[in-house]
Design a protein around this motif. Structure first.
Motif, PDB file in Angstrom:
ATOM      1  N   MET A   1       0.854  -1.264  -0.005  1.00 52.97           N
ATOM      2  CA  MET A   1      -0.017   0.129  -0.069  1.00 52.97           C
ATOM      3  C   MET A   1       0.924   1.104  -0.075  1.00 52.97           C
ATOM      4  SD  MET A   1      -3.086  -1.152   2.423  1.00 52.97           S
ATOM      5  CE  MET A   1      -3.837   0.404   2.563  1.00 52.97           C
ATOM      6  N   MET A   2       2.148   1.097   0.690  1.00 50.28           N
ATOM      7  CA  MET A   2       2.991   2.270   0.890  1.00 50.28           C
ATOM      8  C   MET A   2       3.520   2.684  -0.468  1.00 50.28           C
ATOM      9  SD  MET A   2       4.164   4.624   2.972  1.00 50.28           S
ATOM     10  CE  MET A   2       5.730   5.540   3.169  1.00 50.28           C
ATOM     11  N   MET A   3       3.835   1.691  -1.099  1.00 52.34           N
ATOM     12  CA  MET A   3       4.362   1.675  -2.740  1.00 52.34           C
ATOM     13  C   MET A   3       3.457   2.091  -3.681  1.00 52.34           C
ATOM     14  SD  MET A   3       7.105  -1.740  -3.132  1.00 52.34           S
ATOM     15  CE  MET A   3       7.689  -0.977  -4.653  1.00 52.34           C
ATOM     16  N   VAL A   4       2.178   1.661  -3.519  1.00 50.77           N
ATOM     17  CA  VAL A   4       1.218   2.163  -4.401  1.00 50.77           C
ATOM     18  C   VAL A   4       1.280   3.812  -4.417  1.00 50.77           C
ATOM     19  CG1 VAL A   4      -1.437   2.292  -4.961  1.00 50.77           C
ATOM     20  CG2 VAL A   4      -0.017   0.069  -4.726  1.00 50.77           C
ATOM     21  N   LEU A   5       0.863   4.335  -3.098  1.00 52.10           N
ATOM     22  CA  LEU A   5       0.709   5.614  -2.585  1.00 52.10           C
ATOM     23  C   LEU A   5       1.989   6.329  -3.228  1.00 52.10           C
ATOM     24  CD1 LEU A   5      -0.578   7.985  -0.875  1.00 52.10           C
ATOM     25  CD2 LEU A   5       0.651   7.292   0.929  1.00 52.10           C
ATOM     26  N   CYS A  38      14.937  -1.609   2.292  1.00 54.54           N
ATOM     27  CA  CYS A  38      13.459  -1.718   2.261  1.00 54.54           C
ATOM     28  C   CYS A  38      12.732  -0.452   2.661  1.00 54.54           C
ATOM     29  CB  CYS A  38      12.766  -2.783   3.431  1.00 54.54           C
ATOM     30  SG  CYS A  38      13.493  -4.380   3.143  1.00 54.54           S
ATOM     31  N   ALA A  39      13.277   0.481   3.579  1.00 52.62           N
ATOM     32  CA  ALA A  39      12.569   1.765   3.586  1.00 52.62           C
ATOM     33  C   ALA A  39      12.520   2.434   2.288  1.00 52.62           C
ATOM     34  CB  ALA A  39      13.338   2.524   4.743  1.00 52.62           C
ATOM     35  N   LEU A  40      14.016   2.512   1.549  1.00 55.03           N
ATOM     36  CA  LEU A  40      13.979   3.209   0.371  1.00 55.03           C
ATOM     37  C   LEU A  40      12.825   2.520  -0.657  1.00 55.03           C
ATOM     38  CD1 LEU A  40      17.881   3.856   0.134  1.00 55.03           C
ATOM     39  CD2 LEU A  40      15.898   5.481   0.535  1.00 55.03           C
ATOM     40  N   GLY A  41      12.997   1.092  -0.524  1.00 56.07           N
ATOM     41  CA  GLY A  41      12.098   0.401  -1.448  1.00 56.07           C
ATOM     42  C   GLY A  41      10.822   0.858  -1.482  1.00 56.07           C
ATOM     43  N   VAL A  42       9.926   1.132  -0.342  1.00 62.25           N
ATOM     44  CA  VAL A  42       8.736   1.581  -0.084  1.00 62.25           C
ATOM     45  C   VAL A  42       8.593   3.030  -0.279  1.00 62.25           C
ATOM     46  CG1 VAL A  42       8.222  -0.431   0.917  1.00 62.25           C
ATOM     47  CG2 VAL A  42       8.704   1.681   2.211  1.00 62.25           C
ATOM     48  N   THR A  43       9.437   3.787  -0.632  1.00 61.54           N
ATOM     49  CA  THR A  43       9.541   5.289  -0.759  1.00 61.54           C
ATOM     50  C   THR A  43      10.199   5.715  -2.089  1.00 61.54           C
ATOM     51  OG1 THR A  43      11.378   5.623   0.701  1.00 61.54           O
ATOM     52  CG2 THR A  43       9.236   5.897   1.795  1.00 61.54           C
ATOM     53  N   PHE A  82       2.071  -1.145 -14.654  1.00 61.43           N
ATOM     54  CA  PHE A  82       2.710  -2.406 -14.859  1.00 61.43           C
ATOM     55  C   PHE A  82       3.948  -2.345 -14.169  1.00 61.43           C
ATOM     56  CE2 PHE A  82       5.947  -4.182 -17.594  1.00 61.43           C
ATOM     57  CZ  PHE A  82       5.759  -5.472 -17.487  1.00 61.43           C
ATOM     58  N   PHE A  83       4.608  -1.366 -14.309  1.00 60.83           N
ATOM     59  CA  PHE A  83       6.145  -1.256 -13.759  1.00 60.83           C
ATOM     60  C   PHE A  83       5.923  -1.247 -12.133  1.00 60.83           C
ATOM     61  CE2 PHE A  83       7.473  -0.114 -17.831  1.00 60.83           C
ATOM     62  CZ  PHE A  83       8.678  -0.851 -18.019  1.00 60.83           C
ATOM     63  N   LEU A  84       4.942  -0.465 -11.687  1.00 56.04           N
ATOM     64  CA  LEU A  84       4.745  -0.447 -10.246  1.00 56.04           C
ATOM     65  C   LEU A  84       4.301  -1.994  -9.722  1.00 56.04           C
ATOM     66  CD1 LEU A  84       4.044   0.762  -7.624  1.00 56.04           C
ATOM     67  CD2 LEU A  84       1.532   1.200  -8.318  1.00 56.04           C
ATOM     68  N   ILE A  85       3.619  -2.850 -10.329  1.00 54.10           N
ATOM     69  CA  ILE A  85       3.613  -4.218  -9.971  1.00 54.10           C
ATOM     70  C   ILE A  85       4.901  -4.965  -9.896  1.00 54.10           C
ATOM     71  CG2 ILE A  85       2.476  -6.368 -10.811  1.00 54.10           C
ATOM     72  CD1 ILE A  85       0.043  -4.876 -11.721  1.00 54.10           C
ATOM     73  N   VAL A  86       5.644  -4.768 -11.030  1.00 45.97           N
ATOM     74  CA  VAL A  86       7.072  -5.463 -10.980  1.00 45.97           C
ATOM     75  C   VAL A  86       7.761  -4.886  -9.840  1.00 45.97           C
ATOM     76  CG1 VAL A  86       9.032  -5.803 -12.441  1.00 45.97           C
ATOM     77  CG2 VAL A  86       6.722  -5.645 -13.608  1.00 45.97           C
ATOM     78  N   ALA A  87       7.809  -3.683  -9.405  1.00 47.42           N
ATOM     79  CA  ALA A  87       8.674  -3.083  -8.500  1.00 47.42           C
ATOM     80  C   ALA A  87       8.064  -3.600  -7.155  1.00 47.42           C
ATOM     81  CB  ALA A  87       8.360  -1.624  -8.388  1.00 47.42           C
ATOM     82  N   ILE A  88       6.764  -3.776  -7.016  1.00 49.39           N
ATOM     83  CA  ILE A  88       6.363  -4.520  -5.661  1.00 49.39           C
ATOM     84  C   ILE A  88       6.714  -6.038  -5.669  1.00 49.39           C
ATOM     85  CG2 ILE A  88       4.222  -5.076  -4.584  1.00 49.39           C
ATOM     86  CD1 ILE A  88       2.619  -2.820  -5.447  1.00 49.39           C
ATOM     87  N   VAL A  89       6.886  -6.687  -6.594  1.00 50.32           N
ATOM     88  CA  VAL A  89       7.296  -8.009  -6.536  1.00 50.32           C
ATOM     89  C   VAL A  89       8.639  -8.140  -6.160  1.00 50.32           C
ATOM     90  CG1 VAL A  89       7.493 -10.026  -8.050  1.00 50.32           C
ATOM     91  CG2 VAL A  89       5.547  -8.961  -8.203  1.00 50.32           C
ATOM     92  N   MET A  90       9.453  -7.153  -6.794  1.00 49.77           N
ATOM     93  CA  MET A  90      10.848  -7.119  -6.497  1.00 49.77           C
ATOM     94  C   MET A  90      11.122  -6.787  -4.919  1.00 49.77           C
ATOM     95  SD  MET A  90      12.427  -4.842  -9.641  1.00 49.77           S
ATOM     96  CE  MET A  90      12.687  -5.554 -11.450  1.00 49.77           C
ATOM     97  N   VAL A  91      10.557  -5.879  -4.579  1.00 50.11           N
ATOM     98  CA  VAL A  91      10.623  -5.544  -3.284  1.00 50.11           C
ATOM     99  C   VAL A  91      10.276  -6.568  -2.088  1.00 50.11           C
ATOM    100  CG1 VAL A  91       9.759  -3.991  -1.334  1.00 50.11           C
ATOM    101  CG2 VAL A  91      10.555  -2.938  -3.487  1.00 50.11           C
ATOM    102  N   MET A  92       9.196  -7.313  -2.585  1.00 46.89           N
ATOM    103  CA  MET A  92       8.699  -8.165  -1.625  1.00 46.89           C
ATOM    104  C   MET A  92       9.417  -9.396  -1.561  1.00 46.89           C
ATOM    105  SD  MET A  92       6.128  -6.725  -0.098  1.00 46.89           S
ATOM    106  CE  MET A  92       5.575  -8.363   0.751  1.00 46.89           C
TER     107      MET A  92
END
Length: 351
Positions: A1-5, A38-43, A82-92
């Motif tokens: 949710m943080m990454m989407v925001l 991870c903090a940088l990943g979600v921000t 699309f790139f947001l979904i890929v980024a979320i998968v990478m961070v997770m």
């Protein structure tokens, strides 16, 4: 949710002011016993992905290219998600790996330990309680809906030649409605509008400067030489492959010129005739430029947004570079595939 925001904040209003959100990402990471990467990943990671691929970030480039600003809004919104979904998968995936084995964290050798994470004292200083009321909720809903209306306009049979005028009308109406709901007087609303309009003065100056550069390069036959050198190897290739070449060229130049506006002013006067010589739709050239202008921001040691975020999260840039480099290469490969598909399908940027 943080990454989407963060991605949507970056995509529709991204500036280096979003560095201020990094401490909140640090708090989240400490609460979840995750490392500062991870903090940088979600921000910052998410916000720069949104900033680079967002549909609202290339209006200046489109104006310089001579196409309608904000055209192809819907397509580029899909690309951003699309790139947001890929980024979320990478961070997770990284989160899962360091939860399973903390020593897999790149920050482990720098002294990070999950058992030492404690955000209690910092939380009270950084996170302040904000009461949500109907005004704030209404403003958020209306602000988001304006982009949905703009994106749906061409899909609902709207006149493509009026898309820009329609966008201006929707945003002006949204401004007035949001201002009144927020409790602003008409005088304050007008002053705020004037300040916002004034901030476009530099953009207008850059557009004028780019036209001057084009004039000088054209009259001096400099641009003809540059176009010849760049297009000669590309003209021997299929148009779809040539568009990938444009993306890769911008990807290489991007870390060296962190200012998006300055980069557009320098590159677009060269890229536009190159695209025309290759027979590309100008909106295809814009997407090729945007894909190259996006992901290597995450590697740039000259970008204050990226370096400032590393400082705020206490992550050495070398560690961040090691973490993000493979992901940037994957993003660029996916971007090349998207540019290739848009070119071979004859996409013209109508939607």
């Amino acid at each position: 949710m943080m990454m989407v925001l963060m991605a949507y904040l970056g995509g529709f209003g991204g500036t280096d002011a979003l560095i201020a959100v990094v401490p909140i990402g640090v708090l989240f990471a400490k609460k979840l016993k995750l490392d500062p990467i991870c903090a940088l990943g979600v921000t910052t990671f998410a916000s720069l992905i949104g900033f680079g691929t967002g549909p609202a970030q290339q209006a200046t480039t489109q104006m310089l290219m001579g196409v309608t600003p904000y055209s192809a809004f819907f397509t580029r919104l899909v690309i951003m998600n699309f790139f947001l979904i890929v980024a979320i998968v990478m961070v997770m995936r990284y989160v899962k790996r360091i939860r399973k084995n903390p020593q897999a964290s790149l920050m482990y050798s720098a002294g990070w330990r999950p058992e030492l994470s404690d955000s209690g004292a910092e939380e009270s200083q950084v996170l302040k309680k904000v009461e949500m009321n109907w005004r704030k909720i209404a403003v958020i809903v209306i602000f988001v809906l304006q982009y949905l209306v703009i994106a749906l306009y061409p899909l609902m049979g709207g006149d493509d030649s009026l898309t820009f005028d329609f966008m201006i009308a929707v945003m002006l109406c949204t401004m007035v409605i949001v201002g009144l709901i927020g409790g602003m007087s008409f005088e304050k609303l007008g002053q705020s509008f004037a300040r916002g309009l004034g901030s476009m003065a530099f953009v207008a100056f850059v557009i004028g400067l780019a036209k001057v550069i084009s004039l000088v390069l054209g009259n001096g036959n400099v641009i003809h030489t540059i176009v010849y050198v760049l297009t000669k190897p590309l003209l021997a290739l299929p148009k779809s492959v040539s568009s990938i070449g444009l993306t890769l060229i911008v990807s290489i130049i991007n870390p060296l010129i962190p200012s998006a506006t300055s980069k557009a002013a320098i590159l677009v006067p060269i890229m536009k005739p190159v695209a025309q010589a290759l027979g590309m739709e100008l909106n295809q050239a814009v997407v090729a430029y945007q894909m190259g202008d996006s992901f290597t921001n995450l590697l740039s040691p000259l970008l204050g947004w990226m370096i400032g975020s590393c400082v705020m999260a206490d992550v050495p840039f070398a560690k961040w570079f090691q973490w993000v480099l493979p992901k940037v290469l994957i993003f660029i490969a996916l971007a090349c595939v998207i540019v290739f598909l848009l070119t071979v399908t004859g996409w013209s940027g109508v939607i």
